[in-house]
Motif scaffolding. Structure first.
Motif, mmCIF file in Angstrom:
data_model
loop_
_atom_site.group_PDB
_atom_site.id
_atom_site.type_symbol
_atom_site.label_atom_id
_atom_site.label_comp_id
_atom_site.label_asym_id
_atom_site.label_seq_id
_atom_site.Cartn_x
_atom_site.Cartn_y
_atom_site.Cartn_z
ATOM 1 N N GLU A 140 37.821 -28.967 89.906
ATOM 2 C CA GLU A 140 37.895 -30.133 90.779
ATOM 3 C C GLU A 140 36.815 -30.583 91.705
ATOM 4 N N ASP A 141 35.952 -29.419 91.741
ATOM 5 C CA ASP A 141 34.751 -29.818 92.683
ATOM 6 C C ASP A 141 33.732 -30.568 92.097
ATOM 7 N N VAL A 142 33.913 -31.657 91.929
ATOM 8 C CA VAL A 142 32.842 -32.551 91.180
ATOM 9 C C VAL A 142 31.703 -32.901 92.067
ATOM 10 N N THR A 143 31.895 -32.810 93.330
ATOM 11 C CA THR A 143 30.577 -33.126 94.255
ATOM 12 C C THR A 143 29.904 -31.769 94.463
ATOM 13 N N ARG A 144 30.363 -30.847 93.868
ATOM 14 C CA ARG A 144 29.565 -29.443 94.047
ATOM 15 C C ARG A 144 29.694 -29.065 95.499
ATOM 16 N N ALA A 145 30.686 -29.152 96.303
ATOM 17 C CA ALA A 145 30.838 -28.841 97.672
ATOM 18 C C ALA A 145 30.786 -27.400 97.711
ATOM 19 N N ARG A 169 30.013 -23.854 97.976
ATOM 20 C CA ARG A 169 28.647 -23.331 97.688
ATOM 21 C C ARG A 169 28.652 -21.763 97.809
ATOM 22 N N ARG A 228 29.806 -22.325 86.519
ATOM 23 C CA ARG A 228 28.843 -22.713 87.747
ATOM 24 C C ARG A 228 27.725 -21.569 87.860
ATOM 25 N N LYS A 257 21.119 -22.452 97.739
ATOM 26 C CA LYS A 257 21.289 -23.534 96.812
ATOM 27 C C LYS A 257 21.758 -22.907 95.397
ATOM 28 N N MET A 298 23.211 -26.657 88.639
ATOM 29 C CA MET A 298 24.183 -27.774 89.042
ATOM 30 C C MET A 298 24.929 -28.304 87.882
#
Length: 122
Positions: A41-46, A48, A72, A118, A122
């Motif tokens: 569900e983390d499409v924004t790659r929030a 970390r 990921r 980072k 991604m």
């Protein structure tokens, strides 16, 4: 965002409270499947950083980490375990391993450091 994965709700909520109290954004999952759902569900790659327990029903922490990186690659992972010898299960994996109990200050410091790295892919 930090994802705390622990099948023990008290442990998960305690870690969430410690980290959130220091200003970090935290989400919890109580199983590997719930963690994978959160990652999907983390499409924004929030997300970390994933902080996970070593022993969970149905899947060991090292298997969870390997499956997590299939989805990921490069995501930072911290593994916590009451079994110091469990660290051997992560040989060759780029994870941060700490034996429980972990002091709140150390948890906050490591989570802050690891969540600012980072991801490789991604």
């Amino acid at each position: 965002m930090i994802l705390v994965v622990d099948d023990n709700p008290v442990q998960a909520l305690t870690r969430k409270a410690i980290l959130a109290g220091s200003g970090l954004e935290v989400q919890t999952a109580h199983s590997a499947n719930a963690a994978f759902a959160a990652i999907e569900e983390d499409v924004t790659r929030a997300i970390r950083l994933v902080i996970t327990d070593h022993i969970m029903p149905g899947e060991s922490g090292s298997c969870f980490v390997k499956r997590l990186w299939e989805r990921r690659a490069g995501l930072s992972v911290m593994v916590l375990s009451g079994l110091a010898e469990a660290e051997d299960d992560y040989a060759g994996l780029d994870v941060t391993f700490r034996a429980k109990p972990i002091r709140p200050a150390e948890l906050i410091e490591l989570a802050t450091q690891l969540s600012t790295v980072k991801p490789l892919s991604m």
